[in-house]
Every structure is written in C-alpha cells, then in structure tokens.
Write an enzyme that holds these catalytic residues in place. Structure first.
Site, mmCIF file in Angstrom:
data_model
loop_
_atom_site.group_PDB
_atom_site.id
_atom_site.type_symbol
_atom_site.label_atom_id
_atom_site.label_comp_id
_atom_site.label_asym_id
_atom_site.label_seq_id
_atom_site.Cartn_x
_atom_site.Cartn_y
_atom_site.Cartn_z
ATOM 1 N N ARG A 106 2.210 -1.675 -2.860
ATOM 2 C CA ARG A 106 2.602 -2.252 -4.150
ATOM 3 C C ARG A 106 1.429 -2.714 -4.991
ATOM 4 O O ARG A 106 1.600 -3.494 -5.921
ATOM 5 C CB ARG A 106 3.615 -3.374 -3.953
ATOM 6 C CG ARG A 106 4.923 -2.916 -3.341
ATOM 7 C CD ARG A 106 5.936 -4.024 -3.252
ATOM 8 N NE ARG A 106 5.492 -5.152 -2.462
ATOM 9 C CZ ARG A 106 5.678 -5.286 -1.154
ATOM 10 N NH1 ARG A 106 6.287 -4.352 -0.486
ATOM 11 N NH2 ARG A 106 5.249 -6.365 -0.525
ATOM 12 N N CYS A 107 0.212 -2.282 -4.690
ATOM 13 C CA CYS A 107 -0.943 -2.586 -5.535
ATOM 14 C C CYS A 107 -1.185 -1.391 -6.441
ATOM 15 O O CYS A 107 -1.283 -0.270 -5.946
ATOM 16 C CB CYS A 107 -2.193 -2.875 -4.696
ATOM 17 S SG CYS A 107 -2.199 -4.499 -3.951
ATOM 18 N N LEU A 108 -1.294 -1.639 -7.700
ATOM 19 C CA LEU A 108 -1.509 -0.547 -8.660
ATOM 20 C C LEU A 108 -2.938 -0.107 -8.663
ATOM 21 O O LEU A 108 -3.852 -0.774 -8.412
ATOM 22 C CB LEU A 108 -1.102 -0.999 -10.051
ATOM 23 C CG LEU A 108 0.333 -1.482 -10.172
ATOM 24 C CD1 LEU A 108 0.591 -2.009 -11.568
ATOM 25 C CD2 LEU A 108 1.306 -0.375 -9.839
#
Length: 108
Positions: A106-108
């Site tokens: 979930r880290c862009l």
C-alpha cells in the site's frame, strides 16, 4: 528513487532484487545516493525493520511501523515527524529500501 551505479540488482524503484545481498555497506551506498548519512538513529529503524521482516516476512506500512515502533522503541520514535526527519522520502518506503526489504504494501 531508482539507484544509480549500484552493484546489486534492483528493481525500477531501487529495491533490492535479492534480499540476501544486503549488508550495512549496501545500506550506506543506497543512502548516499539520496544524499543521506546513516547515524545511529537511522540504524535503529533499519534494524527494527529487518527484525520485523524476519518475523513477519513483510515490510510494515507506515501505520504498522509507527504502532510497532511505539511498543518497541518508545513513543518519541513512533511518530511521523521524527521518522520523516530521518527518511524524508517516506519513512516506510525509504527505510525499507535501505534495510534491503521489499516495498511495503500500500505504499505508492
């Protein structure tokens, strides 16, 4: 933040392809590419992340990172301001990269 002139294989975002290639020297080299030095405060977080990964086989996202840091290293080190001072490009992502871990979910 892709790495340049790096001797270990990395993906397009600079995360190591083979986690076994990691060493403190590799972390120093990755940090130097971002114009960052790694004093003890940084190493405390990097070692925490490596221990967390060894236990759970996943790099923690920011929310999990701060929650676990609070119980392990204390509340003063478990806040975004402190972590962003150390890792200005995103604590979960950047510290995980220096620790030789995959990109947190979930880290862009």
């Amino acid at each position: 933040m892709p790495t340049k002139n790096f001797t270990c294989a990395t993906d397009a975002e600079g995360y190591m392809s083979n986690l076994q290639d990691w060493s403190p020297d590799v972390a120093q080299q990755l940090a130097a590419q971002d114009d960052i030095t790694l004093p003890d405060d940084h190493w405390e977080i990097i070692h925490f992340l490596r221990d967390y990964y060894a236990q759970y086989q996943i790099a923690p996202a920011m929310r999990t990172l701060t929650r676990k840091l609070g119980t392990t290293l204390g509340r003063d080190k478990a806040n975004g301001r402190y972590l962003y001072r150390l890792f200005p490009y995103g604590p979960a992502k950047q510290a995980s990269r220096y620790a030789g871990l995959p990109k947190p979910p979930r880290c862009l």
